[in-house]
Write a protein that holds these residues in place. Structure first.
Motif, short mmCIF file in Angstrom:
data_model
loop_
_atom_site.label_atom_id
_atom_site.label_comp_id
_atom_site.label_asym_id
_atom_site.label_seq_id
_atom_site.Cartn_x
_atom_site.Cartn_y
_atom_site.Cartn_z
N UNK A 282 39.15 51.26 36.52
CA UNK A 282 37.73 51.44 35.85
C UNK A 282 37.66 51.81 34.49
N UNK A 283 38.75 52.84 34.04
CA UNK A 283 38.97 53.06 32.72
C UNK A 283 39.40 52.01 31.61
N UNK A 284 40.35 51.26 32.25
CA UNK A 284 40.98 50.21 31.25
C UNK A 284 40.64 48.66 31.74
N UNK A 285 40.33 48.45 32.97
CA UNK A 285 40.05 47.11 33.27
C UNK A 285 38.58 46.69 33.27
N UNK A 286 37.45 47.60 32.99
CA UNK A 286 36.14 47.22 32.96
C UNK A 286 35.80 46.51 31.55
N UNK A 287 36.68 46.66 30.72
CA UNK A 287 36.59 45.86 29.47
C UNK A 287 36.16 44.38 29.63
N UNK A 288 37.34 43.62 30.38
CA UNK A 288 37.13 42.41 30.63
C UNK A 288 36.08 41.97 31.47
N UNK A 289 35.43 42.47 32.24
CA UNK A 289 34.45 42.27 33.04
C UNK A 289 33.07 42.51 31.96
N UNK A 290 32.99 43.35 31.19
CA UNK A 290 32.00 43.52 30.35
C UNK A 290 31.87 42.11 29.38
N UNK A 291 33.06 41.92 28.94
CA UNK A 291 33.17 40.92 28.00
C UNK A 291 32.68 39.26 28.72
N UNK A 292 33.09 39.29 29.97
CA UNK A 292 32.83 37.91 30.80
C UNK A 292 31.42 37.99 31.19
N UNK A 293 30.62 39.02 31.16
CA UNK A 293 29.33 39.12 31.82
C UNK A 293 28.19 39.59 30.85
N UNK A 294 28.62 40.56 29.93
CA UNK A 294 27.65 41.17 29.15
C UNK A 294 26.94 42.39 30.10
N UNK A 295 25.93 43.04 29.67
CA UNK A 295 25.37 44.08 30.41
C UNK A 295 25.03 43.61 31.59
N UNK A 296 25.04 42.20 32.42
CA UNK A 296 24.76 42.05 33.41
C UNK A 296 25.92 42.52 34.47
N UNK A 297 26.92 43.10 33.96
CA UNK A 297 28.24 43.32 34.59
C UNK A 297 27.67 44.59 35.63
N UNK A 298 26.35 45.10 35.23
CA UNK A 298 26.09 46.17 36.18
C UNK A 298 25.49 45.58 37.52
N UNK A 299 25.31 44.24 37.50
CA UNK A 299 24.64 43.60 38.65
C UNK A 299 26.13 43.15 39.48
N UNK A 300 27.01 42.95 38.88
CA UNK A 300 28.50 42.68 39.42
C UNK A 300 28.81 43.70 40.19
N UNK A 301 28.88 44.94 39.46
CA UNK A 301 29.35 46.20 40.00
C UNK A 301 28.50 46.50 41.29
N UNK A 302 27.17 46.44 41.22
CA UNK A 302 26.34 46.76 42.18
C UNK A 302 26.67 45.65 43.49
N UNK A 303 26.72 44.64 43.13
CA UNK A 303 26.85 43.48 44.32
C UNK A 303 28.28 43.88 44.68
N UNK A 304 29.31 43.93 44.18
CA UNK A 304 30.58 44.42 44.83
C UNK A 304 30.34 45.82 45.47
N UNK A 305 30.01 46.87 44.75
CA UNK A 305 29.63 48.02 45.68
C UNK A 305 28.82 47.95 46.66
N UNK A 306 27.99 47.09 46.95
CA UNK A 306 27.06 46.97 48.29
C UNK A 306 28.15 46.26 49.16
N UNK A 307 28.99 45.50 48.70
CA UNK A 307 29.99 45.02 49.79
C UNK A 307 30.62 45.93 50.34
N UNK A 308 31.27 46.87 49.31
CA UNK A 308 32.23 47.98 49.58
C UNK A 308 31.53 49.12 50.92
N UNK A 309 30.18 49.36 50.40
CA UNK A 309 29.33 50.25 51.20
C UNK A 309 29.33 49.84 52.73
#
Length: 474
Positions: free
Chosen positions: A40-67
């Protein structure tokens, strides 16, 4: 079919018992801190760079799966807490081959993680004390946490309580300070509004498909949420602990992941070089925290030690369960007077040391192969949990409905939805080069373990007769 769950447990578990040495506060913090990893602290930068602010949707979708997956696992674990957790449930619901395969793949994943985290911690420590070689620091952290796990489960729980506590305090403080900066309530800051969310190419600068690309970079950050279901078996109130952990997973993911990432992409432009390299350091520097990089190094080191501590615990308990079911050397299922599976711990550490060795001698060949071949194990684990829950729910409703103190929502529809989502992520991994390499090598690793499962089962059949060796008929 066996006459009862207790009879089935007797078939698959050895007589050696782990001790209930974990307190409620240990389990609570293991559950909370389990979703906060160094990634979370060091690897999230790559996700933000690949997706932009929409990375929030990526986290939400992955989070839904985990829930959803955690709710399914929680249903089974609350009904029957076991050291092998999902591997033991797969063993009974899908067959001996399934429990063997997913158990060993999960063990393999965590012993590789041991090497990754030991090296990451060594890099930070070496930066502070460059006179000491990195390999010495890697050896030191592995040795200290091995001793902790060997002493007693209570010592593991105590270390993890404080490690996780530091992570939780750090992330909550980060969100609080960042939120104040977003609204311009800190000296030298001004309210930023939605400029960074909507500007710089928009909320989805790389298109809607980037949400799924971003999901690939973040989905594995959630691996570790399931640890509390393995640890619950060593507590005084396993059912209560599992219920609390599964019920709180929604707010844990919402606050720690979505909350902190929202602060980053709202406060700073997503395409800034500092965000790509280290988003959390960039935020701390932006709000004027002195020595931001070193502050984050301390937090990351804590996260690394926490992950290493839990990884060793998790790998050893999975090995213990496999040993108890006859799918690993019998020595793995023996415990010391303190209730610690010494052989299982040492075997996990030895493989971890071997992986560390390859990290220094063959980082781009052997170690890269180990990383890639374990990269998709999280998806395999989640898929097995879903399939196991489909069958276990029917069995529990028929045989022991009173054990269903935690129930999966909208069963079986959400279970099938989760299976479909996992299948989609697996398919999408083949559309990217890195994802394709990880999936192919992970499938090869799974194939090798599956063949081993069949060989072990065939030997068991010849030695004990088909009646004992056949997969459990559920």
């Amino acid at each position: 079919m066996h006459s009862s769950m207790e009879t089935d447990a007797a078939v698959h578990e050895s007589g050696d018992r782990l001790k209930a040495g974990l307190k409620n506060r240990h389990l609570s913090m293991i559950a909370i801190g389990g979703v906060i990893g160094a990634g979370l602290f060091v690897g999230s930068g790559a996700g933000i760079a690949a997706t932009g602010p929409g990375i929030l949707l990526s986290y939400a979708l992955a989070g839904l799966l985990v829930v959803l997956v955690m709710r399914m696992l929680g249903e089974m674990a609350a009904a029957d807490p076991r050291s092998g957790s999902f591997s033991a449930y797969a063993d009974r619901a899908l067959g001996r081959w399934a429990g063997f395969t997913i158990g060993w793949l999960y063990w393999f994943f965590w012993v590789v993680v041991l090497a990754v985290e030991a090296t990451a911690g060594a890099v930070i420590l070496n930066g502070w004390l460059p006179a000491v070689p990195q390999w010495a620091f890697a050896l030191l952290v592995m040795a200290v946490l091995t001793a902790t796990n060997l002493f007693s489960v209570a010592s593991y729980g105590e270390f993890e309580f404080w490690f996780a506590g530091i992570k939780v305090v750090a992330i909550v403080a980060f969100i609080a300070v960042g939120a104040l900066a977003v609204f311009g309530l800190l000296p030298g800051t001004h309210a930023v509004g939605t400029d960074n969310l909507a500007g710089h190419g928009g909320f989805l600068p790389h298109g809607a498909g980037a949400v799924f690309t971003g999901m690939l970079t973040v989905v594995f950050a959630f691996m570790g949420s399931e640890i509390v279901t393995l640890a619950a078996g060593e507590s005084a109130d396993p059912q209560g602990a599992v219920s609390k952990a599964t019920n709180s997973v929604i707010w844990r993911i919402g606050v720690f992941y979505l909350g902190s990432i929202l602060v980053v992409v709202t406060l700073l432009p997503w395409d800034a070089a500092s965000v790509r390299s280290s988003p959390y350091v960039a935020v701390l520097q932006h709000v004027g925290i002195p020595g931001a990089a070193q502050v984050m190094n301390v937090i990351v080191l804590t996260a690394v030690l926490s992950c290493l501590n839990s990884g060793l615990y998790t790998a050893s308990r999975m090995a213990f369960s496999l040993g108890g079911r006859g799918d690993a050397p019998a020595a793995f299922a023996r415990v010391t007077g303190r209730g610690v599976p010494r052989a299982a711990i040492l075997a996990s550490v030895v493989f971890g040391f071997v992986a560390v060795f390859f990290d220094y001698t063959s980082p781009t060949t052997v170690f890269r192969f180990l990383l890639n071949s374990s990269g998709a194990v999280a998806l395999f684990v989640w898929l097995v949990i879903c399939c196991s829950q489909l069958r276990m729910r029917r069995i529990l409703e028929r045989e022991s409905p009173e054990r269903l103190t935690v129930r999966m929502w909208w069963y079986p529809y959400l279970t099938w939805f989760a299976i479909g989502l996992i299948a989609f992520v697996v398919a999408y991994m083949f559309t990217t080069h890195d994802g394709r390499v990880q999936m192919v090598l992970s499938l090869v690793a799974a194939g090798v373990v599956l063949v081993a499962a069949r060989v072990v089962q065939a030997r068991r059949t010849r030695a004990h007769g088909a009646g004992e060796a056949a997969p459990v008929d559920m």
